[in-house]
Design an enzyme around this catalytic site. Structure first.
Site, PDB file in Angstrom:
ATOM      1  N   LYS A  46       0.823  -1.221   0.000  1.00  0.00           N
ATOM      2  CA  LYS A  46       0.000   0.000   0.000  1.00  0.00           C
ATOM      3  C   LYS A  46       0.853   1.266   0.000  1.00  0.00           C
ATOM      4  CE  LYS A  46      -4.391  -1.812   1.129  1.00  0.00           C
ATOM      5  NZ  LYS A  46      -5.360  -2.188   2.126  1.00  0.00           N
TER       6      LYS A  46
ATOM      7  N   ARG B 297      -3.736 -10.207   4.645  1.00  0.00           N
ATOM      8  CA  ARG B 297      -4.169 -10.162   3.235  1.00  0.00           C
ATOM      9  C   ARG B 297      -2.989  -9.683   2.402  1.00  0.00           C
ATOM     10  NH1 ARG B 297      -6.397  -6.628  -0.402  1.00  0.00           N
ATOM     11  NH2 ARG B 297      -8.066  -7.451  -1.691  1.00  0.00           N
TER      12      ARG B 297
HETATM   13  N1  HH2 Z   1      -7.524  -3.608   0.754  1.00  0.00           N
HETATM   14  C1  HH2 Z   1      -7.882  -3.600  -0.546  1.00  0.00           C
HETATM   15  C2  HH2 Z   1      -9.025  -4.283  -0.958  1.00  0.00           C
HETATM   16  N2  HH2 Z   1      -9.771  -4.994  -0.081  1.00  0.00           N
HETATM   17  N3  HH2 Z   1     -10.154  -5.751   2.118  1.00  0.00           N
HETATM   18  C3  HH2 Z   1      -9.822  -5.778   3.407  1.00  0.00           C
HETATM   19  N4  HH2 Z   1     -10.548  -6.472   4.284  1.00  0.00           N
HETATM   20  N5  HH2 Z   1      -8.730  -5.093   3.875  1.00  0.00           N
HETATM   21  C4  HH2 Z   1      -7.930  -4.360   3.052  1.00  0.00           C
HETATM   22  O1  HH2 Z   1      -6.958  -3.758   3.538  1.00  0.00           O
HETATM   23  C5  HH2 Z   1      -8.260  -4.321   1.663  1.00  0.00           C
HETATM   24  C6  HH2 Z   1      -9.417  -5.029   1.234  1.00  0.00           C
HETATM   25  C7  HH2 Z   1      -7.071  -2.839  -1.536  1.00  0.00           C
HETATM   26  O2  HH2 Z   1      -6.088  -3.633  -2.091  1.00  0.00           O
HETATM   27  P1  HH2 Z   1      -6.175  -4.444  -3.481  1.00  0.00           P
HETATM   28  O3  HH2 Z   1      -7.220  -5.489  -3.467  1.00  0.00           O
HETATM   29  O4  HH2 Z   1      -4.817  -4.972  -3.798  1.00  0.00           O
HETATM   30  O5  HH2 Z   1      -6.513  -3.346  -4.563  1.00  0.00           O
HETATM   31  P2  HH2 Z   1      -7.859  -2.847  -5.210  1.00  0.00           P
HETATM   32  O6  HH2 Z   1      -8.789  -2.385  -4.171  1.00  0.00           O
HETATM   33  O7  HH2 Z   1      -7.395  -1.724  -6.104  1.00  0.00           O
HETATM   34  O8  HH2 Z   1      -8.446  -3.988  -5.976  1.00  0.00           O
END
Ligand code: HH2
Length: 364
Positions: A308, A342
């Site tokens: 992040k 995660r």
């Molecule tokens: N972060 C993201 C998405 N979903 N869910 C939970 N529970 N906690 C988190 O910190 C979290 C999440 C963002 O990361 P990513 O899935 O890699 O990216 P994007 O939202 O752009 O798909």
């Protein structure tokens, strides 16, 4: 000697002045400490927070005394008991599919974004076969479950319709549901319902149960639900986020959402401070430092810090170079008792988590 040597610092907020004064006296009488607002003694303030520090044994004495008192002190005593129980014994484990949460070791949740625009792997797994292959590889490398998302939640992102989201994730869920525990990262009740019917065992909800349809779907399948804190919406969350006390406010928000989810019948709850969701770099660092406060709410905790932007800010690095910073954040999270991580880089995260847990847990 255990209860005499283990000490805890607890924070109570919004106490009536009379309650704060009694608390201070009772704490001093048993040899503990309670810091309260300066104006409490002459009632020049209306409410006070209290920061308490005492040993486990002293807290037990305190709880006995406060349980008899008016001014909300009985509720405070119950809150102290709950926090100590969570800190000493951890949350009560539950089963969802093949997973037991918390498990004796930290669980690794591998990220699978079936999206064209996710912040670090957008577009890589929009093809169904590649997505399935990636999930299988993550399981081989040490993932305990896979989190499938069909809508990016990155800052300023636009949403997609439920049918488009389902077109992305549905076929991947159908192919993987018999092979590994699946969590589905969605804000939409309709997508959650279909995902659970197709065999997912967890809904990962970044809007913390805002949609009653989603809560109903989780309750009907007795699935697990991740309630994540976010300030605002993905479209506006990074526009100058402000908090008075970020850890306290996130804890209060999550506590409220736990009540809402429980009222709707959800039994298997996981909490997440929402790293990067409406937070500055300082807020994210403070929340990682304060993860034990979130765990003291009594539920398993999930953290998603992987790659992040706060890591990029601390180290001045782009998204492809944040792996070491992610592992540092993950190790601290494990040390603070976090149950689910995660992550994007599964093998490295699995190894770092197991190492950090081996240092954390004394096996006698
Ligand atoms: N972060 C993201 C998405 N979903 N869910 C939970 N529970 N906690 C988190 O910190 C979290 C999440 C963002 O990361 P990513 O899935 O890699 O990216 P994007 O939202 O752009 O798909």
């Amino acid at each position: 000697m255990g209860p005499k040597t283990r000490s805890y610092t607890l924070h109570a907020s919004g106490l009536q002045v009379a309650a704060a004064n009694i608390l201070k006296q009772e704490m001093l009488a048993i040899g503990g400490e309670a810091a309260i607002a300066r104006g409490t003694v002459n009632c020049s303030v209306e409410k006070s927070d209290a920061i308490m520090h005492a040993t486990l044994k002293q807290y037990h004495q305190l709880v006995g005394k406060l349980g008899q008192q008016p001014f909300g002190l009985k509720e405070l005593a119950e809150g102290i008991e709950g926090a100590l129980e969570a800190a000493e014994n951890g949350p009560v484990p539950f089963k969802t599919g093949a997973l037991t949460i918390p498990s004796p070791h930290p669980l690794i949740m591998g990220i699978l974004n079936v999206t064209p625009d996710s912040f670090s792997d957008g577009g890589q797994y929009i093809d169904r076969e590649r997505a399935v292959e990636h999930a299988r590889r993550m399981m081989e490398k040490g993932a305990d479950m896979v989190d499938i998302g069909g809508e990016s939640t990155r800052p300023f992102s636009e949403g997609v319709s439920a049918s488009e989201e389902w077109e992305r994730v549905g076929p991947v869920i159908a192919q993987l549901a018999d092979e590994c525990p699946l969590s589905v990262d969605t804000c939409k009740g309709e997508v959650a319902r279909r995902a659970l019917e197709a065999g997912a065992v967890m809904i990962n909800n970044v809007t913390a149960g805002s949609d009653p349809v989603l809560l109903k779907a989780v309750t009907e399948q007795d699935a697990a639900l991740v309630l994540m804190h976010m300030k605002g919406t993905p479209r506006d969350m990074q526009e100058n986020p402000e908090y008075e006390d970020v850890v306290r406010e996130v804890c209060q928000f999550l506590q409220e959402r736990v009540e809402r989810a429980k009222e709707a019948g959800v039994r298997k709850i996981i909490l997440d401070p929402g790293i990067g969701f409406g937070k500055t770099m300082e807020h994210n660092l403070t929340l990682l430092r304060g993860l034990d406060s979130i765990r003291s709410l009594g539920y398993p905790v999930l953290v998603g810090a992987s790659r992040k932007s706060f890591i990029g800010e601390v180290l001045d690095l782009g998204v492809e170079e944040r792996s070491e910073g992610s592992l540092a954040a993950l190790s601290i999270a494990v040390a603070k008792g976090v149950d689910i991580l995660r992550v994007h880089d599964v093998r490295e995260s699995y190894r770092a988590a197991m190492m950090a847990a081996a240092i954390r847990d004394e096996h006698t």
